[in-house]
Enzyme design. Sequence first.
Site, PDB file in Angstrom:
ATOM      1  N   ARG A 102       0.814  -1.215   0.000  1.00  0.00           N
ATOM      2  CA  ARG A 102       0.000   0.000   0.000  1.00  0.00           C
ATOM      3  C   ARG A 102       0.844   1.261   0.000  1.00  0.00           C
ATOM      4  NH1 ARG A 102      -2.982   1.851  -2.707  1.00  0.00           N
ATOM      5  NH2 ARG A 102      -3.935  -0.224  -2.689  1.00  0.00           N
ATOM      6  N   LYS A 137       2.421  24.856  -3.296  1.00  0.00           N
ATOM      7  CA  LYS A 137       1.128  24.284  -2.922  1.00  0.00           C
ATOM      8  C   LYS A 137       1.209  22.763  -3.006  1.00  0.00           C
ATOM      9  CE  LYS A 137      -1.389  28.402  -4.382  1.00  0.00           C
ATOM     10  NZ  LYS A 137      -2.365  28.986  -5.326  1.00  0.00           N
ATOM     11  N   LYS A 169       5.150  39.301  -2.373  1.00  0.00           N
ATOM     12  CA  LYS A 169       3.764  39.184  -2.799  1.00  0.00           C
ATOM     13  C   LYS A 169       2.972  40.412  -2.376  1.00  0.00           C
ATOM     14  CE  LYS A 169       1.974  35.021  -2.846  1.00  0.00           C
ATOM     15  NZ  LYS A 169       2.083  34.639  -4.262  1.00  0.00           N
ATOM     16  N   GLU A 199       5.598  40.122  -7.161  1.00  0.00           N
ATOM     17  CA  GLU A 199       4.278  39.891  -7.759  1.00  0.00           C
ATOM     18  C   GLU A 199       3.613  41.227  -8.069  1.00  0.00           C
ATOM     19  OE1 GLU A 199       1.380  36.958  -5.938  1.00  0.00           O
ATOM     20  OE2 GLU A 199       0.398  38.850  -5.420  1.00  0.00           O
ATOM     21  N   ASP A 221       0.299  38.276 -11.881  1.00  0.00           N
ATOM     22  CA  ASP A 221      -0.720  37.517 -11.173  1.00  0.00           C
ATOM     23  C   ASP A 221      -2.122  37.766 -11.714  1.00  0.00           C
ATOM     24  OD1 ASP A 221      -1.529  35.742  -9.064  1.00  0.00           O
ATOM     25  OD2 ASP A 221      -2.242  37.480  -7.946  1.00  0.00           O
TER      26      ASP A 221
END
Length: 281
Positions: A102, A137, A169, A199, A221
């Site tokens: 598994r 992510k 960002k 960004e 973005d």
Amino acid sequence: MTTALPDLILEPLVRAALMEDLGTYGDVTTRSVIPEGTTYTARLRARAEGVVSGMQIARLAFHLVDPTLEVRTLKEDGSKIAKGDTLMEIEGSAAAILSAERVALNFAGRLSAIATLTAACVAETKGTETRITCTRKTTPGLRMVEKQAVLHGGGFNHRFSLSDAILIKDNHIAAAGGIRPVLQAVKANASHMIRVEIEVDTLAQLQEVLDEGGADVVLLDNMDTPTLTQAVEMAQGRIVLEASGNMTLPRLAEVAATGVHYISMGALTHSATTLDLGLDF
């Protein structure tokens, strides 16, 4: 093809997964029904086409349970596979094979799905110089192997952690007081060994970055395709451009045609489904 990671790096991940699966008392099913000393040859097969990843990890899983198992990898990581292909053969203790099954399949199915999705996205950029890259992510604890799967699919890696590079960002810009102040702070404080990406949401912000300097890469973005085209024209090759946000497979060809250098996609790792693989005696 990509260079394999050292087993020494992968082993703690695989060992933790095996410990989770074996619990406090091991594989009670196998111990109850398989006579001691039983041996078999098992085959790990593809039940769908795609690009394989996780074979190195699957081999490690089997060997951690039983180092005497003979494991033959027939399809290396990064290989294209067809439905029905045998990817690996494992010969030896039936109990050991079943106990590792598994974990080996969980890793291989998940990572092969990422490699397969990445390959599909890369194919949409054919004929351009645009590269498909992943993001942070990723599944907590599995970033290293998920990013390796992106490489197996022909993509490229973005930063691995917050310490790899400076990525400014929108919230950084807001807290620092704007584009110019944040870039001035970077120029005053950042190491010359660290690359800087910033960004922007608008062409006006892009112009500020171009005027101020101090960044190596601009992340465009959530811009539509005509705006991305304008951004490429404004930059005139003076800075690396990365398009991100709302990037879907059907859109990639038109975005790549704008001339951006990179398209980053969180979906490569957070939205890939498991590629169907199975282990048969």
